[in-house]
Write a protein that holds these residues in place. Structure first.
Motif, PDB file in Angstrom:
ATOM      1  N   THR A   1      26.251  58.462  74.810  1.00  0.00           N
ATOM      2  CA  THR A   1      25.527  58.214  75.768  1.00  0.00           C
ATOM      3  C   THR A   1      24.364  58.653  75.238  1.00  0.00           C
ATOM      4  OG1 THR A   1      24.936  57.362  77.941  1.00  0.00           O
ATOM      5  CG2 THR A   1      25.313  59.910  77.174  1.00  0.00           C
TER       6      THR A   1
ATOM      7  N   TYR B   1      19.862  59.666  76.390  1.00  0.00           N
ATOM      8  CA  TYR B   1      19.847  60.578  77.576  1.00  0.00           C
ATOM      9  C   TYR B   1      17.922  61.673  76.661  1.00  0.00           C
ATOM     10  CZ  TYR B   1      17.923  64.756  80.482  1.00  0.00           C
ATOM     11  OH  TYR B   1      16.984  66.162  81.385  1.00  0.00           O
TER      12      TYR B   1
ATOM     13  N   LEU C   1      15.394  60.528  80.902  1.00  0.00           N
ATOM     14  CA  LEU C   1      15.275  59.465  81.264  1.00  0.00           C
ATOM     15  C   LEU C   1      17.604  59.507  80.746  1.00  0.00           C
ATOM     16  CD1 LEU C   1      15.238  55.867  81.428  1.00  0.00           C
ATOM     17  CD2 LEU C   1      14.899  56.285  78.591  1.00  0.00           C
ATOM     18  N   ARG C   2      18.059  58.266  81.809  1.00  0.00           N
ATOM     19  CA  ARG C   2      19.702  58.342  81.258  1.00  0.00           C
ATOM     20  C   ARG C   2      19.995  57.085  81.657  1.00  0.00           C
ATOM     21  NH1 ARG C   2      22.982  63.056  81.448  1.00  0.00           N
ATOM     22  NH2 ARG C   2      21.301  64.436  82.003  1.00  0.00           N
ATOM     23  N   PRO C   3      19.721  56.019  81.412  1.00  0.00           N
ATOM     24  CA  PRO C   3      20.787  55.122  81.285  1.00  0.00           C
ATOM     25  C   PRO C   3      21.653  54.898  81.695  1.00  0.00           C
ATOM     26  CG  PRO C   3      20.115  54.855  79.131  1.00  0.00           C
ATOM     27  CD  PRO C   3      20.322  55.903  79.793  1.00  0.00           C
ATOM     28  N   ASP C   4      22.564  54.421  82.599  1.00  0.00           N
ATOM     29  CA  ASP C   4      24.208  53.950  83.353  1.00  0.00           C
ATOM     30  C   ASP C   4      24.630  52.879  82.296  1.00  0.00           C
ATOM     31  OD1 ASP C   4      23.981  56.292  84.706  1.00  0.00           O
ATOM     32  OD2 ASP C   4      22.708  54.852  86.510  1.00  0.00           O
ATOM     33  N   SER C   5      24.028  52.164  82.103  1.00  0.00           N
ATOM     34  CA  SER C   5      24.915  50.957  81.184  1.00  0.00           C
ATOM     35  C   SER C   5      24.923  51.096  79.960  1.00  0.00           C
ATOM     36  CB  SER C   5      24.086  49.936  81.376  1.00  0.00           C
ATOM     37  OG  SER C   5      23.401  49.814  81.262  1.00  0.00           O
TER      38      SER C   5
ATOM     39  N   VAL D   1      15.445  50.505  76.759  1.00  0.00           N
ATOM     40  CA  VAL D   1      15.041  51.162  77.766  1.00  0.00           C
ATOM     41  C   VAL D   1      13.496  51.671  78.190  1.00  0.00           C
ATOM     42  CG1 VAL D   1      17.575  51.782  78.514  1.00  0.00           C
ATOM     43  CG2 VAL D   1      16.633  53.104  77.755  1.00  0.00           C
TER      44      VAL D   1
ATOM     45  N   SER E   1      11.082  54.330  80.722  1.00  0.00           N
ATOM     46  CA  SER E   1      10.457  54.734  82.323  1.00  0.00           C
ATOM     47  C   SER E   1       9.274  55.772  82.501  1.00  0.00           C
ATOM     48  CB  SER E   1      11.511  56.321  82.554  1.00  0.00           C
ATOM     49  OG  SER E   1      11.107  57.488  81.204  1.00  0.00           O
TER      50      SER E   1
END
Length: 87
Positions: free
Chosen positions: A49, A51, A64-68, A85, A87
């Motif tokens: 993922t 982060y 920042l931690r995109p869920d998608s 992404v 922020s």
């Protein structure tokens, strides 16, 4: 030609700090940030993922931690566009 499986981060900073990039619980790196534009990368592997965290003097400025997002090693089709992404 080989492709590179990596997460790239561009940090536009007004002051010095540190950026932590992490792609799994066992893969993270800390980079020093200078004022201006900074570019960093970290390898990614299947199931990974994204982060990122910017800190200054021990304080978290941005996290920042995109869920998608999840990196897939064998996708049904390839898309070489950037996943962006902010922020």
């Amino acid at each position: 030609p080989q492709t590179e499986d990596a997460v790239w981060a561009v940090v536009m900073a007004t002051a010095t700090g540190q950026v932590t990039l992490q792609t799994s619980y066992t893969n993270s790196q800390i980079f020093n940030v200078v004022p201006g534009i900074n570019k960093f990368s970290i390898p990614i592997s299947a199931g990974g993922t994204m982060y990122a965290k910017l800190t200054r003097g021990g304080d978290t400025i941005v996290e920042l931690r995109p869920d998608s997002f999840s990196f897939q090693s064998n996708p049904k089709s390839y898309n070489f566009n950037a996943f962006v992404v902010s922020s």
